[in-house]
Design an enzyme around this catalytic site. Structure first.
Site, short mmCIF file in Angstrom:
data_model
loop_
_atom_site.label_atom_id
_atom_site.label_comp_id
_atom_site.label_asym_id
_atom_site.label_seq_id
_atom_site.Cartn_x
_atom_site.Cartn_y
_atom_site.Cartn_z
N ASP A 1 -3.81 3.98 0.50
CA ASP A 1 -2.70 3.82 -0.44
C ASP A 1 -2.89 4.72 -1.65
OD1 ASP A 1 -1.00 1.73 0.73
OD2 ASP A 1 -2.74 0.43 0.48
N MET B 1 7.19 -2.94 3.56
CA MET B 1 6.38 -3.59 2.53
C MET B 1 6.74 -5.08 2.52
SD MET B 1 4.42 -1.29 1.29
CE MET B 1 3.72 -2.42 0.06
N HIS C 1 -0.49 6.48 2.99
CA HIS C 1 0.76 5.90 2.47
C HIS C 1 0.93 6.32 1.01
CE1 HIS C 1 2.89 1.91 1.13
NE2 HIS C 1 3.71 2.95 1.12
N MET D 1 2.75 6.14 -2.37
CA MET D 1 3.63 5.40 -3.28
C MET D 1 3.75 6.21 -4.56
SD MET D 1 2.43 1.47 -2.57
CE MET D 1 0.79 1.81 -1.91
N ASP E 1 2.76 -4.01 5.69
CA ASP E 1 1.74 -3.89 4.65
C ASP E 1 2.00 -4.93 3.56
OD1 ASP E 1 -0.14 -3.15 2.80
OD2 ASP E 1 0.60 -1.12 2.51
N SER F 1 -6.83 -1.61 4.78
CA SER F 1 -6.48 -0.86 3.58
C SER F 1 -7.69 -0.59 2.71
CB SER F 1 -5.44 -1.63 2.77
OG SER F 1 -5.19 -0.97 1.54
N MET G 1 -1.27 5.95 -5.13
CA MET G 1 -0.27 5.55 -6.13
C MET G 1 -0.37 6.44 -7.37
SD MET G 1 -0.99 1.46 -6.00
CE MET G 1 -1.59 0.69 -4.49
N HIS H 1 -6.08 2.77 6.47
CA HIS H 1 -4.91 2.89 5.60
C HIS H 1 -5.33 3.33 4.21
CE1 HIS H 1 -0.65 2.02 4.86
NE2 HIS H 1 -1.01 1.56 3.68
#
Length: 239
Positions: A58, A160, A89, A91, A198, A31, A60, A56
């Site tokens: 993330d 998650m 990913h 979010m 994750d 990540s 957000m 990965h």
């Protein structure tokens, strides 16, 4: 469509199924959230040299989760120098608004949250139409049974194992049984979906997750803060 000289490494991966599924080892997707954002180049170089199959990312928005990470400038910049497929990913609320731009940035896989998508099936279709693999993520309190009617359409389910929003959280033990239930759902429906985990993935939890049926391990601080990140990634791939 074939990659040409102007195509980024991540974009090329969209057209190479072998980079998505490797049955010979556990897929490790470090990540980026735990990397050094003051100087990303050395960490990306490490990922390129390592046995990590994916990277990965993330993203957000401070609305769906109580944190803000990074956006398209970082995604696009990393896509130009990272030789591993980008595992993105989201979010965020309304992730369907960013499907086209995510594909143009070179993402191989775009994962959206079940809890954030009112029209999940349509979103999955649009991700596929954009040339990417489609993943669906579940928060810790969302049961895997909610995916019963779409499990055959997705390429990956991300569970998650911490509450989304922050790295370095304590592993939620129930994720082990949840992984087993998801594996059963996938097998019963003859789906080809991979299981990605994750949150809190480290030397103690990773072997149990793989035994429970996980195919892909996302690990942030455990990898990037290790004395030898490349060896740490190698050990995870051997599970």
């Amino acid at each position: 469509m074939h990659p040409d000289a102007s195509t980024t490494p991540a974009q090329s991966a969209i057209h190479q199924p072998s980079t998505f599924i490797n049955t010979l080892s556990t897929i490790v997707s470090p990540s980026l959230l735990s990397a050094n954002f003051a100087n990303l180049q050395p960490d990306i170089d490490m990922i390129n040299r390592s046995e990590a199959q994916w990277l990965h990312m993330d993203i957000m928005d401070g609305v769906f989760v109580p944190n803000i990470s990074f956006g398209f400038p970082v995604l696009e910049a990393v896509g130009k120098i990272c030789q591993k497929p980008l595992d993105v990913h989201y979010m965020i609320v309304q992730p369907e608004r960013y499907i086209s731009r995510t594909a143009k940035a070179g993402a191989m896989l775009m994962t959206v949250h079940y809890e954030a998508c009112t029209h999940l099936h349509r979103t999955v279709q649009e991700i596929h139409d954009a040339g990417m693999k489609a993943g669906v993520a579940l928060n810790p309190a969302t049961p895997v049974s909610m995916l019963e009617d779409i499990i055959g359409d997705v390429d990956l389910v991300l569970l998650m194992s911490v509450n989304p929003g922050f790295g370095g959280q304590k592993f939620i033990e129930q994720a082990i049984n949840k992984t087993k239930r998801l594996r059963q759902l996938i097998d019963e429906n003859q789906s080809n979906a991979l299981i990605e985990i994750d949150g809190g993935v480290q030397n103690e939890t990773a072997p149990r997750l793989v035994s429970a049926g996980a195919d892909v391990l996302v690990s942030g601080s455990y990898v990037f803060r290790a004395a030898d990140p490349i060896a740490t990634i190698h050990n995870l791939t051997q599970l």
